[in-house]
Design a protein around this motif. Structure first.
Motif, short mmCIF file in Angstrom:
data_model
loop_
_atom_site.label_atom_id
_atom_site.label_comp_id
_atom_site.label_asym_id
_atom_site.label_seq_id
_atom_site.Cartn_x
_atom_site.Cartn_y
_atom_site.Cartn_z
N LYS A 56 0.81 -1.22 0.00
CA LYS A 56 0.00 0.00 0.00
C LYS A 56 0.85 1.27 0.00
N HIS A 57 1.96 1.28 0.73
CA HIS A 57 2.76 2.49 0.89
C HIS A 57 4.18 2.37 0.35
N LYS A 92 9.44 13.78 -2.22
CA LYS A 92 8.20 14.04 -2.93
C LYS A 92 8.10 15.53 -3.23
N THR A 138 8.24 5.29 -1.67
CA THR A 138 7.51 5.25 -0.40
C THR A 138 6.61 6.49 -0.32
N GLY A 139 5.44 6.30 0.26
CA GLY A 139 4.53 7.43 0.41
C GLY A 139 3.12 6.96 0.69
N ASP A 140 2.20 7.92 0.76
CA ASP A 140 0.82 7.53 1.05
C ASP A 140 0.09 7.01 -0.18
N TYR A 141 0.72 7.13 -1.37
CA TYR A 141 0.15 6.58 -2.59
C TYR A 141 1.29 6.32 -3.56
N HIS A 192 2.72 12.42 -4.01
CA HIS A 192 2.46 11.54 -2.87
C HIS A 192 3.60 10.62 -2.48
N ARG A 193 4.68 10.60 -3.23
CA ARG A 193 5.73 9.63 -2.94
C ARG A 193 7.11 10.23 -3.11
#
Length: 174
Positions: free
Chosen positions: A73-74, A135, A156-159, A95-96
């Motif tokens: 997911k992340h 990001k 890596t990130g929230d999306y 986001h990443r």
């Protein structure tokens, strides 16, 4: 019967009238003559918004290829190959962040300061060297040599979807 496997050892014993196709992201098995029913499976994948319906683990791009090695997911891990004298777009991700490690060849990395776009940092990375791209930071990856460039990219990130990309300059007019 037909059994096709690309990357891993596949063994079959005492089978009759089946088709088995093993790809990096799916295994398809059907009775011979029923393979056209794969359309029903694709519809179910689409209805359930499964990534297998729209994202292949290996993709060709005008500048080279990438293969997704791992995804959660992340986070996502890719092996990227950039062909000689090709470069990716000047871009950023909302986001990443990305961490690039050169596995083979020489990478030319352009990093542009978000607050002062005239502040440009150009790095030359060789095998075993790496860099971090935060990001929202403008960046570009380039292969200025006559040999393939291979890197491992860790996102890596929230999306970490493929559509988290804003291109400012692209050699391929995408």
């Amino acid at each position: 019967s037909l059994v096709f496997s690309h990357e891993r050892l596949t063994a079959a014993v005492d089978i009759d009238d089946i088709i088995a196709v093993d790809t990096p992201d799916a295994l398809f098995i059907a009775k011979r003559g029923s393979s056209q029913k794969v359309r029903e499976i694709v519809k179910q994948l689409k209805d359930k918004s499964r990534k297998e319906e729209y994202q292949a683990p290996e993709s060709a791009r005008p500048w080279g290829t990438y293969k997704i090695l791992s995804e959660d997911k992340h986070d996502k891990v890719k092996r990227i190959t950039v062909m000689p004298h090709k470069r990716l777009s000047l871009q950023y991700h909302e986001h990443r962040s990305e961490h690039w490690v050169v596995v083979k060849g020489t990478a030319k990395v352009t990093l542009i300061d978000n607050d002062n776009r005239e502040k440009i940092n150009i790095l030359t990375l060789t095998e075993g060297e790496s860099c971090f791209v935060a990001k929202r930071r403008l960046h570009r990856l380039e292969n200025a040599t006559d040999k393939d460039l291979e890197i491992i990219e860790v996102q890596t990130g929230d999306y970490v979807g493929e559509n988290d990309i804003t291109r400012l300059n692209d050699d391929f007019q995408r």
